[in-house]
Write a protein that holds these residues in place. Structure first.
Motif, PDB file in Angstrom:
ATOM      1  N   ILE A 162      -6.864   0.850   7.792  1.00 44.19           N
ATOM      2  CA  ILE A 162      -5.710   0.369   7.026  1.00 44.19           C
ATOM      3  C   ILE A 162      -5.815  -1.144   6.812  1.00 44.19           C
ATOM      4  CG2 ILE A 162      -3.205   0.108   7.019  1.00 44.19           C
ATOM      5  CD1 ILE A 162      -3.007   2.725   8.576  1.00 44.19           C
ATOM      6  N   THR A 186      -7.857   3.986  12.943  1.00 42.73           N
ATOM      7  CA  THR A 186      -6.749   4.024  11.999  1.00 42.73           C
ATOM      8  C   THR A 186      -6.349   2.602  11.601  1.00 42.73           C
ATOM      9  OG1 THR A 186      -5.984   6.073  12.988  1.00 42.73           O
ATOM     10  CG2 THR A 186      -4.391   4.865  11.676  1.00 42.73           C
ATOM     11  N   LEU A 239       2.064   5.020   0.669  1.00 41.87           N
ATOM     12  CA  LEU A 239       1.815   5.942   1.773  1.00 41.87           C
ATOM     13  C   LEU A 239       0.857   7.058   1.370  1.00 41.87           C
ATOM     14  CD1 LEU A 239       5.312   6.073   3.441  1.00 41.87           C
ATOM     15  CD2 LEU A 239       3.196   5.241   4.449  1.00 41.87           C
ATOM     16  N   THR A 265      -3.438  12.123  11.993  1.00 44.50           N
ATOM     17  CA  THR A 265      -4.827  11.909  11.604  1.00 44.50           C
ATOM     18  C   THR A 265      -5.747  12.175  12.780  1.00 44.50           C
ATOM     19  OG1 THR A 265      -6.457  10.289  10.824  1.00 44.50           O
ATOM     20  CG2 THR A 265      -4.622   9.420  12.079  1.00 44.50           C
ATOM     21  N   MET A 274       0.840  -1.195   0.000  1.00 44.06           N
ATOM     22  CA  MET A 274       0.000   0.000   0.000  1.00 44.06           C
ATOM     23  C   MET A 274       0.879   1.250   0.000  1.00 44.06           C
ATOM     24  SD  MET A 274      -2.934   0.727   2.787  1.00 44.06           S
ATOM     25  CE  MET A 274      -4.213   1.899   2.478  1.00 44.06           C
ATOM     26  N   PHE A 285       2.464  -2.615   9.522  1.00 44.83           N
ATOM     27  CA  PHE A 285       2.031  -1.535  10.407  1.00 44.83           C
ATOM     28  C   PHE A 285       2.062  -2.043  11.847  1.00 44.83           C
ATOM     29  CE2 PHE A 285       0.366  -0.523   6.284  1.00 44.83           C
ATOM     30  CZ  PHE A 285       0.433   0.860   6.207  1.00 44.83           C
ATOM     31  N   GLU A 311      -1.761   6.611  -0.416  1.00 46.94           N
ATOM     32  CA  GLU A 311      -3.103   6.056  -0.194  1.00 46.94           C
ATOM     33  C   GLU A 311      -3.451   6.085   1.299  1.00 46.94           C
ATOM     34  OE1 GLU A 311      -3.759   2.151  -2.200  1.00 46.94           O
ATOM     35  OE2 GLU A 311      -1.768   2.564  -3.039  1.00 46.94           O
ATOM     36  N   VAL A 312      -2.481   5.779   2.136  1.00 52.56           N
ATOM     37  CA  VAL A 312      -2.703   5.819   3.582  1.00 52.56           C
ATOM     38  C   VAL A 312      -3.120   7.223   3.991  1.00 52.56           C
ATOM     39  CG1 VAL A 312      -1.619   5.530   5.852  1.00 52.56           C
ATOM     40  CG2 VAL A 312      -1.011   3.987   3.989  1.00 52.56           C
ATOM     41  N   LYS A 313      -2.417   8.206   3.437  1.00 50.19           N
ATOM     42  CA  LYS A 313      -2.706   9.608   3.748  1.00 50.19           C
ATOM     43  C   LYS A 313      -4.143   9.954   3.379  1.00 50.19           C
ATOM     44  CE  LYS A 313      -1.888  14.143   2.086  1.00 50.19           C
ATOM     45  NZ  LYS A 313      -1.499  14.913   0.904  1.00 50.19           N
TER      46      LYS A 313
END
Lengths: 111, 290, 112
Positions: free
Chosen positions: C105, C101, C3, C94, C1, C28, C5-7
Protein backbone atom coordinates in the motif's frame (compact mmCIF):
# COMPACT_ATOMS: atom_id res chain seq x y z
CA UNK A 1 21.97 -4.54 3.39
CA UNK A 2 23.06 -4.84 7.01
CA UNK A 3 21.24 -3.36 9.99
CA UNK A 4 24.01 -0.80 10.33
CA UNK A 5 23.37 0.36 6.75
CA UNK A 6 19.64 0.49 7.48
CA UNK A 7 20.43 2.80 10.39
CA UNK A 8 22.18 5.18 7.97
CA UNK A 9 19.19 5.57 5.67
CA UNK A 10 16.22 5.46 8.05
CA UNK A 11 15.56 7.55 11.19
CA UNK A 12 16.33 4.73 13.63
CA UNK A 13 17.95 4.80 17.07
CA UNK A 14 20.00 1.85 18.27
CA UNK A 15 19.05 0.79 21.82
CA UNK A 16 21.14 -2.39 21.99
CA UNK A 17 24.72 -3.54 21.38
CA UNK A 18 26.67 -1.89 18.55
CA UNK A 19 28.12 -5.31 17.73
CA UNK A 20 24.70 -6.79 16.97
CA UNK A 21 24.18 -4.57 13.93
CA UNK A 22 26.23 -6.63 11.47
CA UNK A 23 23.38 -8.98 10.55
CA UNK A 24 21.66 -8.78 7.16
CA UNK A 25 17.89 -8.90 7.64
CA UNK A 26 15.66 -11.02 5.40
CA UNK A 27 12.12 -9.68 5.01
CA UNK A 28 9.97 -8.20 7.72
CA UNK A 29 7.18 -9.04 10.08
CA UNK A 30 4.84 -6.61 11.86
CA UNK A 31 2.66 -7.80 14.68
CA UNK A 32 1.93 -7.42 18.35
CA UNK A 33 0.22 -10.71 19.12
CA UNK A 34 3.01 -12.99 20.28
CA UNK A 35 1.27 -16.22 19.24
CA UNK A 36 0.95 -14.90 15.68
CA UNK A 37 4.59 -13.90 15.65
CA UNK A 38 5.55 -17.39 16.81
CA UNK A 39 3.41 -18.85 14.06
CA UNK A 40 4.23 -16.65 11.10
CA UNK A 41 7.52 -14.80 11.63
CA UNK A 42 10.59 -16.25 9.94
CA UNK A 43 14.23 -16.44 10.86
CA UNK A 44 16.13 -13.30 9.88
CA UNK A 45 13.00 -11.09 9.74
CA UNK A 46 12.94 -7.52 11.00
CA UNK A 47 10.19 -7.62 13.61
CA UNK A 48 8.24 -4.41 14.17
CA UNK A 49 6.09 -4.27 17.32
CA UNK A 50 4.73 -1.87 19.93
CA UNK A 51 4.81 -4.63 22.55
CA UNK A 52 7.67 -3.85 24.92
CA UNK A 53 7.24 -6.63 27.47
CA UNK A 54 10.34 -8.72 28.21
CA UNK A 55 8.59 -11.73 26.58
CA UNK A 56 9.21 -10.00 23.24
CA UNK A 57 12.91 -10.85 23.53
CA UNK A 58 12.11 -14.49 24.39
CA UNK A 59 10.00 -14.75 21.23
CA UNK A 60 12.65 -12.89 19.16
CA UNK A 61 15.30 -15.38 20.31
CA UNK A 62 13.03 -18.35 19.66
CA UNK A 63 12.30 -17.34 16.05
CA UNK A 64 15.79 -15.96 15.47
CA UNK A 65 14.68 -12.59 14.07
CA UNK A 66 17.50 -10.25 13.02
CA UNK A 67 16.19 -7.32 15.06
CA UNK A 68 13.21 -5.81 16.87
CA UNK A 69 12.11 -2.27 16.00
CA UNK A 70 9.72 -0.29 18.22
CA UNK A 71 7.76 2.28 16.15
CA UNK A 72 5.74 5.39 17.19
CA UNK A 73 8.44 6.54 19.62
CA UNK A 74 7.65 3.60 21.91
CA UNK A 75 10.36 3.12 24.55
CA UNK A 76 10.84 -0.36 26.00
CA UNK A 77 11.58 -0.77 29.72
CA UNK A 78 15.19 -1.23 30.89
CA UNK A 79 14.73 -4.95 31.56
CA UNK A 80 13.72 -5.55 27.94
CA UNK A 81 16.80 -3.68 26.66
CA UNK A 82 19.07 -5.53 29.09
CA UNK A 83 17.66 -8.90 28.02
CA UNK A 84 18.10 -8.02 24.34
CA UNK A 85 21.76 -7.10 24.92
CA UNK A 86 22.31 -10.33 26.81
CA UNK A 87 20.67 -12.43 24.05
CA UNK A 88 22.41 -10.44 21.29
CA UNK A 89 19.16 -9.40 19.66
CA UNK A 90 19.51 -6.00 17.96
CA UNK A 91 16.87 -3.56 19.18
CA UNK A 92 16.02 -0.23 17.58
CA UNK A 93 13.38 2.46 17.94
CA UNK A 94 11.90 5.09 15.65
CA UNK A 95 9.42 7.96 15.72
CA UNK A 96 7.85 6.66 12.48
CA UNK A 97 4.56 4.78 12.77
CA UNK A 98 4.51 1.07 11.93
CA UNK A 99 2.78 1.52 8.56
CA UNK A 100 5.30 4.09 7.28
CA UNK A 101 8.27 2.16 8.69
CA UNK A 102 7.16 -1.03 6.88
CA UNK A 103 6.68 0.91 3.70
CA UNK A 104 10.17 2.38 3.85
CA UNK A 105 11.83 -0.96 4.63
CA UNK A 106 9.82 -2.64 1.86
CA UNK A 107 10.83 0.17 -0.52
CA UNK A 108 14.49 -0.58 0.23
CA UNK A 109 13.98 -4.06 -1.13
CA UNK A 110 13.93 -5.94 2.17
CA UNK A 111 10.91 -8.16 1.48
CA UNK B 1 -38.07 -26.08 39.62
CA UNK B 2 -36.71 -22.91 41.10
CA UNK B 3 -36.11 -19.96 38.76
CA UNK B 4 -32.36 -20.06 39.16
CA UNK B 5 -32.19 -23.74 38.22
CA UNK B 6 -34.18 -23.15 35.07
CA UNK B 7 -31.69 -20.40 34.07
CA UNK B 8 -28.83 -22.79 34.61
CA UNK B 9 -30.31 -25.47 32.34
CA UNK B 10 -30.95 -22.87 29.66
CA UNK B 11 -27.28 -21.95 29.75
CA UNK B 12 -26.33 -25.56 29.10
CA UNK B 13 -28.19 -25.43 25.78
CA UNK B 14 -25.95 -22.65 24.47
CA UNK B 15 -23.42 -23.58 21.77
CA UNK B 16 -19.99 -24.69 22.94
CA UNK B 17 -18.41 -21.97 20.76
CA UNK B 18 -19.51 -19.39 23.34
CA UNK B 19 -17.42 -21.01 26.02
CA UNK B 20 -14.37 -22.16 24.08
CA UNK B 21 -11.13 -20.23 24.08
CA UNK B 22 -10.89 -18.92 20.52
CA UNK B 23 -7.67 -17.09 21.15
CA UNK B 24 -5.36 -20.03 21.33
CA UNK B 25 -2.08 -20.02 19.50
CA UNK B 26 -1.90 -22.63 16.73
CA UNK B 27 1.31 -24.46 15.97
CA UNK B 28 2.54 -25.81 12.63
CA UNK B 29 3.55 -29.52 12.55
CA UNK B 30 7.16 -28.72 11.64
CA UNK B 31 7.89 -26.71 14.77
CA UNK B 32 10.37 -28.48 17.02
CA UNK B 33 9.56 -29.96 20.42
CA UNK B 34 11.62 -27.39 22.34
CA UNK B 35 10.06 -24.49 20.40
CA UNK B 36 6.54 -25.67 21.19
CA UNK B 37 7.47 -26.03 24.85
CA UNK B 38 8.58 -22.37 24.79
CA UNK B 39 5.35 -21.35 23.08
CA UNK B 40 3.29 -23.06 25.80
CA UNK B 41 5.47 -21.57 28.53
CA UNK B 42 5.16 -18.02 27.19
CA UNK B 43 1.39 -18.39 26.80
CA UNK B 44 0.93 -20.21 30.12
CA UNK B 45 -0.88 -23.11 28.45
CA UNK B 46 -0.93 -26.87 29.13
CA UNK B 47 -1.87 -27.94 25.63
CA UNK B 48 -2.07 -26.63 22.10
CA UNK B 49 -3.59 -27.50 18.71
CA UNK B 50 -1.29 -28.48 15.85
CA UNK B 51 -2.72 -27.19 12.57
CA UNK B 52 -1.64 -27.19 8.93
CA UNK B 53 -1.08 -24.03 6.80
CA UNK B 54 -4.83 -23.69 6.27
CA UNK B 55 -5.62 -23.89 9.97
CA UNK B 56 -6.95 -27.46 9.83
CA UNK B 57 -6.45 -29.54 12.94
CA UNK B 58 -3.89 -32.34 12.55
CA UNK B 59 -3.27 -33.13 16.22
CA UNK B 60 -2.83 -31.83 19.73
CA UNK B 61 0.09 -31.87 22.08
CA UNK B 62 0.20 -31.35 25.84
CA UNK B 63 2.93 -30.05 28.11
CA UNK B 64 3.21 -33.61 29.45
CA UNK B 65 3.90 -34.99 25.92
CA UNK B 66 6.56 -32.32 25.39
CA UNK B 67 8.33 -32.86 28.71
CA UNK B 68 8.30 -36.61 28.12
CA UNK B 69 9.83 -36.11 24.65
CA UNK B 70 12.51 -33.83 26.06
CA UNK B 71 13.35 -36.44 28.68
CA UNK B 72 13.76 -38.93 25.84
CA UNK B 73 16.23 -36.61 24.08
CA UNK B 74 13.74 -35.69 21.38
CA UNK B 75 13.89 -31.92 21.90
CA UNK B 76 14.80 -31.35 18.22
CA UNK B 77 12.13 -33.72 16.87
CA UNK B 78 9.20 -32.26 14.94
CA UNK B 79 6.14 -31.87 17.13
CA UNK B 80 4.28 -33.83 14.47
CA UNK B 81 6.15 -36.96 15.53
CA UNK B 82 5.02 -36.83 19.15
CA UNK B 83 1.55 -35.29 18.92
CA UNK B 84 -1.74 -37.14 19.45
CA UNK B 85 -3.19 -37.61 15.98
CA UNK B 86 -6.61 -39.18 16.51
CA UNK B 87 -8.17 -36.36 18.43
CA UNK B 88 -11.73 -36.42 19.71
CA UNK B 89 -13.26 -33.10 18.65
CA UNK B 90 -16.37 -31.04 19.23
CA UNK B 91 -18.22 -29.13 16.50
CA UNK B 92 -19.98 -25.73 16.67
CA UNK B 93 -23.35 -27.53 16.76
CA UNK B 94 -22.48 -29.13 20.10
CA UNK B 95 -23.88 -27.55 23.23
CA UNK B 96 -22.26 -26.78 26.52
CA UNK B 97 -24.06 -29.84 27.95
CA UNK B 98 -22.42 -31.98 25.22
CA UNK B 99 -19.00 -30.64 26.17
CA UNK B 100 -19.54 -31.50 29.83
CA UNK B 101 -20.68 -34.98 28.82
CA UNK B 102 -17.53 -35.42 26.69
CA UNK B 103 -15.33 -34.50 29.65
CA UNK B 104 -17.19 -37.00 31.83
CA UNK B 105 -17.12 -39.84 29.27
CA UNK B 106 -13.61 -39.46 27.86
CA UNK B 107 -11.82 -37.97 30.84
CA UNK B 108 -9.52 -35.87 28.64
CA UNK B 109 -8.31 -32.44 29.70
CA UNK B 110 -9.29 -30.57 26.54
CA UNK B 111 -11.34 -30.82 23.36
CA UNK B 112 -10.64 -28.84 20.21
CA UNK B 113 -13.67 -27.40 18.41
CA UNK B 114 -13.46 -27.80 14.62
CA UNK B 115 -15.81 -26.94 11.76
CA UNK B 116 -16.93 -29.27 8.93
CA UNK B 117 -13.62 -28.82 7.11
CA UNK B 118 -11.72 -29.63 10.34
CA UNK B 119 -10.57 -26.00 10.66
CA UNK B 120 -9.60 -25.37 14.28
CA UNK B 121 -11.91 -22.84 15.94
CA UNK B 122 -10.93 -23.01 19.58
CA UNK B 123 -10.23 -25.18 22.59
CA UNK B 124 -12.46 -26.09 25.53
CA UNK B 125 -11.09 -27.05 28.91
CA UNK B 126 -13.06 -27.58 32.11
CA UNK B 127 -11.52 -24.34 33.37
CA UNK B 128 -13.06 -22.40 30.44
CA UNK B 129 -16.46 -23.68 31.52
CA UNK B 130 -15.91 -22.72 35.16
CA UNK B 131 -14.64 -19.26 34.25
CA UNK B 132 -17.09 -18.36 31.50
CA UNK B 133 -20.34 -19.90 32.69
CA UNK B 134 -21.16 -17.12 35.17
CA UNK B 135 -20.74 -14.42 32.51
CA UNK B 136 -22.91 -16.14 29.93
CA UNK B 137 -25.85 -14.03 30.89
CA UNK B 138 -27.96 -12.78 28.05
CA UNK B 139 -29.37 -9.69 29.71
CA UNK B 140 -27.31 -6.61 30.28
CA UNK B 141 -28.33 -3.45 31.98
CA UNK B 142 -29.65 -0.74 29.70
CA UNK B 143 -29.35 3.00 29.89
CA UNK B 144 -30.74 4.35 33.12
CA UNK B 145 -31.52 7.88 32.27
CA UNK B 146 -32.25 10.43 34.96
CA UNK B 147 -32.69 14.08 34.17
CA UNK B 148 -32.35 16.33 37.17
CA UNK B 149 -34.82 19.12 36.37
CA UNK B 150 -32.97 22.00 37.98
CA UNK B 151 -29.38 21.11 37.06
CA UNK B 152 -30.03 19.52 33.64
CA UNK B 153 -27.56 16.74 34.12
CA UNK B 154 -27.99 13.64 32.01
CA UNK B 155 -26.74 10.54 33.78
CA UNK B 156 -26.09 7.25 32.00
CA UNK B 157 -25.18 4.17 33.97
CA UNK B 158 -24.01 0.79 32.71
CA UNK B 159 -22.93 -2.33 34.49
CA UNK B 160 -19.82 -4.08 33.17
CA UNK B 161 -18.85 -7.70 33.86
CA UNK B 162 -15.25 -8.68 34.48
CA UNK B 163 -13.88 -11.10 31.89
CA UNK B 164 -16.64 -10.45 29.36
CA UNK B 165 -14.59 -9.77 26.24
CA UNK B 166 -17.57 -10.33 23.94
CA UNK B 167 -19.75 -7.52 25.29
CA UNK B 168 -16.94 -5.35 26.63
CA UNK B 169 -17.10 -2.04 24.78
CA UNK B 170 -20.85 -2.07 24.32
CA UNK B 171 -21.46 0.53 27.02
CA UNK B 172 -18.95 2.85 25.37
CA UNK B 173 -20.62 2.36 21.97
CA UNK B 174 -23.92 3.40 23.51
CA UNK B 175 -22.33 6.40 25.18
CA UNK B 176 -20.76 7.47 21.90
CA UNK B 177 -24.06 7.17 20.02
CA UNK B 178 -25.82 9.15 22.73
CA UNK B 179 -23.29 11.99 22.47
CA UNK B 180 -23.59 12.00 18.67
CA UNK B 181 -27.34 12.43 19.04
CA UNK B 182 -26.74 15.39 21.34
CA UNK B 183 -24.74 17.00 18.52
CA UNK B 184 -21.47 17.50 20.41
CA UNK B 185 -18.26 18.25 18.51
CA UNK B 186 -16.28 15.40 16.94
CA UNK B 187 -13.21 16.08 19.06
CA UNK B 188 -15.14 15.91 22.34
CA UNK B 189 -16.98 12.74 21.26
CA UNK B 190 -13.73 11.02 20.31
CA UNK B 191 -12.05 11.90 23.62
CA UNK B 192 -15.03 10.69 25.65
CA UNK B 193 -15.30 7.53 23.51
CA UNK B 194 -11.63 6.61 23.89
CA UNK B 195 -11.53 7.37 27.63
CA UNK B 196 -14.75 5.49 28.41
CA UNK B 197 -13.73 2.53 26.24
CA UNK B 198 -10.36 2.20 27.98
CA UNK B 199 -12.11 2.50 31.37
CA UNK B 200 -14.68 -0.11 30.41
CA UNK B 201 -12.00 -2.51 29.16
CA UNK B 202 -10.00 -2.00 32.35
CA UNK B 203 -13.00 -3.36 34.28
CA UNK B 204 -13.33 -6.28 31.83
CA UNK B 205 -9.62 -7.08 32.09
CA UNK B 206 -8.83 -6.51 35.75
CA UNK B 207 -12.00 -6.41 37.89
CA UNK B 208 -14.79 -8.79 38.89
CA UNK B 209 -17.54 -6.33 37.99
CA UNK B 210 -18.13 -2.63 37.88
CA UNK B 211 -20.11 0.35 36.69
CA UNK B 212 -19.47 2.93 34.05
CA UNK B 213 -21.22 6.22 34.76
CA UNK B 214 -21.37 9.25 32.50
CA UNK B 215 -22.75 12.60 33.59
CA UNK B 216 -23.31 15.16 30.88
CA UNK B 217 -23.94 18.77 31.82
CA UNK B 218 -23.79 21.97 29.78
CA UNK B 219 -20.09 22.62 30.43
CA UNK B 220 -18.52 19.21 31.05
CA UNK B 221 -18.73 15.43 30.81
CA UNK B 222 -17.71 13.34 33.80
CA UNK B 223 -16.88 9.68 33.20
CA UNK B 224 -16.50 7.40 36.20
CA UNK B 225 -15.53 3.74 36.32
CA UNK B 226 -16.10 2.14 39.70
CA UNK B 227 -15.18 -1.49 40.10
CA UNK B 228 -15.06 -4.30 42.61
CA UNK B 229 -11.78 -6.02 42.05
CA UNK B 230 -8.26 -6.67 43.28
CA UNK B 231 -7.36 -2.98 43.23
CA UNK B 232 -4.00 -1.51 42.19
CA UNK B 233 -0.96 -1.89 44.45
CA UNK B 234 1.09 0.96 43.06
CA UNK B 235 -1.03 3.61 41.36
CA UNK B 236 1.96 5.79 40.39
CA UNK B 237 3.46 2.85 38.55
CA UNK B 238 0.15 1.89 36.90
CA UNK B 239 -0.21 5.26 35.18
CA UNK B 240 3.24 5.01 33.61
CA UNK B 241 3.16 4.11 29.91
CA UNK B 242 4.13 0.48 29.32
CA UNK B 243 3.44 -0.74 32.85
CA UNK B 244 0.95 -3.59 32.95
CA UNK B 245 -0.06 -6.52 35.10
CA UNK B 246 -2.25 -8.11 32.39
CA UNK B 247 -1.89 -11.83 31.65
CA UNK B 248 -0.48 -13.19 28.37
CA UNK B 249 -4.02 -14.20 27.42
CA UNK B 250 -5.21 -10.61 27.70
CA UNK B 251 -2.20 -9.44 25.68
CA UNK B 252 -3.21 -11.85 22.92
CA UNK B 253 -6.52 -10.02 22.72
CA UNK B 254 -4.65 -6.83 21.91
CA UNK B 255 -4.93 -5.32 25.38
CA UNK B 256 -2.73 -5.03 28.42
CA UNK B 257 0.23 -3.25 26.83
CA UNK B 258 0.23 -0.67 29.60
CA UNK B 259 -1.19 2.11 27.50
CA UNK B 260 -4.76 2.23 28.82
CA UNK B 261 -4.42 4.64 31.75
CA UNK B 262 -1.98 6.93 29.85
CA UNK B 263 -4.56 7.05 27.03
CA UNK B 264 -7.32 8.03 29.47
CA UNK B 265 -5.10 10.75 30.94
CA UNK B 266 -4.27 12.21 27.54
CA UNK B 267 -7.99 12.40 26.67
CA UNK B 268 -8.95 14.05 29.98
CA UNK B 269 -8.85 17.65 31.18
CA UNK B 270 -8.94 16.35 34.75
CA UNK B 271 -8.12 12.85 35.88
CA UNK B 272 -8.26 11.03 39.18
CA UNK B 273 -7.68 7.48 40.30
CA UNK B 274 -8.28 5.95 43.73
CA UNK B 275 -7.63 2.35 44.53
CA UNK B 276 -8.01 0.10 47.53
CA UNK B 277 -6.16 -3.19 47.36
CA UNK B 278 -8.65 -6.05 47.74
CA UNK B 279 -11.64 -3.74 47.36
CA UNK B 280 -11.61 -1.99 44.01
CA UNK B 281 -10.69 1.00 41.91
CA UNK B 282 -12.41 4.24 40.99
CA UNK B 283 -11.26 6.19 37.95
CA UNK B 284 -12.63 9.63 37.08
CA UNK B 285 -12.11 11.56 33.89
CA UNK B 286 -13.50 15.05 33.29
CA UNK B 287 -13.68 16.53 29.80
CA UNK B 288 -14.77 20.17 29.40
CA UNK B 289 -17.07 21.18 26.59
CA UNK B 290 -15.77 24.50 25.32
CA UNK C 1 -6.40 5.64 -3.06
CA UNK C 2 -9.72 3.94 -3.73
CA UNK C 3 -10.58 0.95 -1.56
CA UNK C 4 -11.33 -0.95 -4.77
CA UNK C 5 -7.63 -0.51 -5.72
CA UNK C 6 -6.53 -1.67 -2.27
CA UNK C 7 -8.66 -4.78 -2.72
CA UNK C 8 -7.04 -5.51 -6.12
CA UNK C 9 -3.55 -4.79 -4.85
CA UNK C 10 -3.89 -7.26 -1.98
CA UNK C 11 -6.05 -9.82 -3.86
CA UNK C 12 -8.28 -9.38 -0.84
CA UNK C 13 -11.69 -10.82 -0.16
CA UNK C 14 -14.33 -8.34 1.01
CA UNK C 15 -16.27 -9.87 3.91
CA UNK C 16 -18.65 -6.98 4.53
CA UNK C 17 -19.22 -3.37 3.50
CA UNK C 18 -18.81 -4.03 -0.26
CA UNK C 19 -20.73 -0.82 -0.98
CA UNK C 20 -17.88 1.27 0.50
CA UNK C 21 -15.30 0.16 -2.09
CA UNK C 22 -15.57 3.42 -4.03
CA UNK C 23 -14.36 5.45 -1.03
CA UNK C 24 -11.02 7.20 -1.10
CA UNK C 25 -8.57 6.51 1.74
CA UNK C 26 -5.38 8.38 2.57
CA UNK C 27 -4.51 7.08 6.03
CA UNK C 28 -3.55 3.56 7.05
CA UNK C 29 -2.64 2.27 10.51
CA UNK C 30 -0.97 -1.04 11.33
CA UNK C 31 -1.25 -2.52 14.82
CA UNK C 32 -2.66 -5.38 16.87
CA UNK C 33 -2.82 -3.48 20.14
CA UNK C 34 -6.07 -1.72 20.85
CA UNK C 35 -4.64 0.94 23.16
CA UNK C 36 -1.93 1.73 20.64
CA UNK C 37 -4.57 2.23 17.96
CA UNK C 38 -6.68 4.35 20.32
CA UNK C 39 -3.65 6.53 21.04
CA UNK C 40 -2.25 6.97 17.54
CA UNK C 41 -5.20 7.25 15.15
CA UNK C 42 -5.79 10.88 14.21
CA UNK C 43 -7.64 10.81 10.88
CA UNK C 44 -10.32 8.44 9.61
CA UNK C 45 -8.70 5.67 7.59
CA UNK C 46 -8.14 1.94 7.45
CA UNK C 47 -6.76 -0.32 10.16
CA UNK C 48 -4.44 -3.19 9.15
CA UNK C 49 -4.37 -5.90 11.82
CA UNK C 50 -4.24 -9.59 12.67
CA UNK C 51 -6.51 -9.13 15.71
CA UNK C 52 -9.86 -10.60 14.65
CA UNK C 53 -11.83 -10.48 17.90
CA UNK C 54 -14.95 -8.27 18.16
CA UNK C 55 -12.99 -5.69 20.21
CA UNK C 56 -11.20 -4.63 17.05
CA UNK C 57 -14.54 -3.47 15.61
CA UNK C 58 -15.40 -1.65 18.84
CA UNK C 59 -12.06 0.13 18.67
CA UNK C 60 -12.57 1.02 15.00
CA UNK C 61 -15.98 2.35 15.80
CA UNK C 62 -14.74 4.56 18.66
CA UNK C 63 -12.35 6.25 16.23
CA UNK C 64 -14.68 6.54 13.21
CA UNK C 65 -12.33 4.42 11.11
CA UNK C 66 -13.76 3.30 7.77
CA UNK C 67 -12.66 -0.29 7.70
CA UNK C 68 -10.31 -3.09 8.65
CA UNK C 69 -7.93 -5.25 6.61
CA UNK C 70 -7.23 -8.62 8.26
CA UNK C 71 -3.84 -10.05 7.31
CA UNK C 72 -2.29 -13.54 7.16
CA UNK C 73 -5.50 -14.85 5.58
CA UNK C 74 -7.33 -14.46 8.89
CA UNK C 75 -11.07 -14.73 8.80
CA UNK C 76 -12.81 -13.13 11.77
CA UNK C 77 -15.41 -14.94 13.89
CA UNK C 78 -19.09 -14.28 13.21
CA UNK C 79 -19.41 -11.92 16.22
CA UNK C 80 -16.83 -9.63 14.66
CA UNK C 81 -18.55 -9.61 11.27
CA UNK C 82 -22.02 -9.00 12.65
CA UNK C 83 -20.72 -6.12 14.77
CA UNK C 84 -19.00 -4.68 11.68
CA UNK C 85 -22.16 -5.05 9.61
CA UNK C 86 -24.31 -3.25 12.15
CA UNK C 87 -21.78 -0.42 12.39
CA UNK C 88 -21.18 -0.13 8.63
CA UNK C 89 -17.50 -0.95 8.79
CA UNK C 90 -15.79 -2.47 5.75
CA UNK C 91 -13.88 -5.68 6.32
CA UNK C 92 -11.48 -7.38 3.95
CA UNK C 93 -9.07 -10.24 4.37
CA UNK C 94 -5.77 -10.73 2.56
CA UNK C 95 -3.35 -13.61 2.52
CA UNK C 96 -0.39 -11.23 2.77
CA UNK C 97 1.33 -10.54 6.09
CA UNK C 98 0.95 -7.18 7.80
CA UNK C 99 4.47 -6.27 6.61
CA UNK C 100 3.74 -7.08 2.96
CA UNK C 101 0.33 -5.40 3.15
CA UNK C 102 1.86 -2.16 4.47
CA UNK C 103 4.70 -2.31 1.95
CA UNK C 104 2.40 -2.77 -1.04
CA UNK C 105 0.00 0.00 0.00
CA UNK C 106 2.86 2.37 0.88
CA UNK C 107 4.46 1.92 -2.55
CA UNK C 108 1.12 2.40 -4.32
CA UNK C 109 0.33 5.57 -2.30
CA UNK C 110 3.77 7.05 -3.04
CA UNK C 111 3.52 6.38 -6.76
CA UNK C 112 0.61 8.77 -7.00
Amino acid sequence: MTLRELLDVLPLTNLGNESDLEKTPKGGYVGDLLSNVMRFAKEGNIWITVQTHINVIAVATLIGVSCVIFPCGVKPPEETIAKAKEEHIAILSTELDAFTLCGKIYELGIR
Amino acid sequence: MREIDRDFYNLLKLPVTLIMNANMPKVLPDRKVFQVREILKINQLDGVAITDEDGRLVGIVTMYDLLKAIEEDKRDAFVEDIMTKNVVTLSPSHTLADAIEYFRVYGYGRFPVVDGARVFLGMVTPLDIVIRLPILKEEREEIKEGRGEATKVIRLEFSVEGGDFINGGEASSKIKRYLQNLGLSKDIIKRVAVASYEMEMNIVIHAYRGKLIVEISSDKIIIKAIDEGPGIEDVDKAIQPGYSTASPKVRELGFGAGMGLPNIISCSDEFDIKSNVGVGTEVTSIIYIK
Amino acid sequence: MKLEEVKELLSAKVLCGECMLDRDVEYFYASDLMSDILATVKEPGILITAMVQPQVVRTTQMLDLIGIIFVNGKVPPEETLSLARSNEILIMSTKYSMFETCGKIYLALNKK
